[in-house]
Design an enzyme around this catalytic site. Structure first.
Site, mmCIF file in Angstrom:
data_model
loop_
_atom_site.group_PDB
_atom_site.id
_atom_site.type_symbol
_atom_site.label_atom_id
_atom_site.label_comp_id
_atom_site.label_asym_id
_atom_site.label_seq_id
_atom_site.Cartn_x
_atom_site.Cartn_y
_atom_site.Cartn_z
ATOM 1 N N TYR A 109 0.849 -1.199 0.000
ATOM 2 C CA TYR A 109 0.000 0.000 0.000
ATOM 3 C C TYR A 109 0.883 1.247 0.000
ATOM 4 O O TYR A 109 0.673 2.179 -0.785
ATOM 5 C CB TYR A 109 -0.929 -0.035 1.207
ATOM 6 C CG TYR A 109 -1.788 1.190 1.368
ATOM 7 C CD1 TYR A 109 -2.894 1.394 0.547
ATOM 8 C CD2 TYR A 109 -1.516 2.136 2.353
ATOM 9 C CE1 TYR A 109 -3.697 2.510 0.690
ATOM 10 C CE2 TYR A 109 -2.309 3.256 2.505
ATOM 11 C CZ TYR A 109 -3.398 3.446 1.675
ATOM 12 O OH TYR A 109 -4.182 4.550 1.820
ATOM 13 N N ALA A 110 1.888 1.269 0.883
ATOM 14 C CA ALA A 110 2.785 2.415 0.982
ATOM 15 C C ALA A 110 3.526 2.644 -0.333
ATOM 16 O O ALA A 110 3.719 3.795 -0.752
ATOM 17 C CB ALA A 110 3.768 2.209 2.130
#
Length: 132
Positions: A35-36
């Site tokens: 996600y990051a």
């Protein structure tokens, strides 16, 4: 730059674009690595777009929300969600989760003429989470 080539003809001079990233980009938490990474790509893309579109007077900035009240974590079991939220809140200097209205206020500023000399920037709405 395919996305930019497709988007560019639709934008008039003076347009403001606000993309949304996440404080996860800067937190370094192993549980949110993919996600990051995708949210980090949004930041990189925005900076490239800002550079490419500046000659046309088009501004591109990034909203970087931290923990904001939403149902983003609703897929987690209650106990896991509460544990995660306690963990995150212990890292937020303001000691609380932000509201959607607080994030929207920053986005509205970036979309307004009040930010006419702002491009290629990132605005954290995170209660101080990523200032460390």
């Amino acid at each position: 730059m395919l996305q930019l080539a497709m988007l560019s003809p639709l934008l008039r001079p003076g347009t403001s674009i606000v993309l949304t990233s996440s404080s996860s980009t800067y937190e370094g938490a192993s549980a949110t690595s993919l996600y990051a990474a995708t949210k980090g790509a949004v930041v990189a893309m925005a900076r490239s777009w800002a550079s490419a579109m500046a000659p046309r007077g088009i501004r591109v900035n990034v909203l970087v929300p931290g923990p904001i009240e939403s149902n983003l974590r609703s897929f987690l079991p209650d106990e896991a969600r509460q544990e995660f939220e306690r963990f995150v809140l212990n890292q937020v200097p303001l000691g609380r989760v932000g509201t959607a209205d607080e994030a929207a206020a920053v986005a509205l500023f970036l979309l307004s003429d009040d930010s006419s000399y702002v491009t290629g920037s990132q605005y954290a709405v995170d209660g101080g989470l990523i200032m460390h």
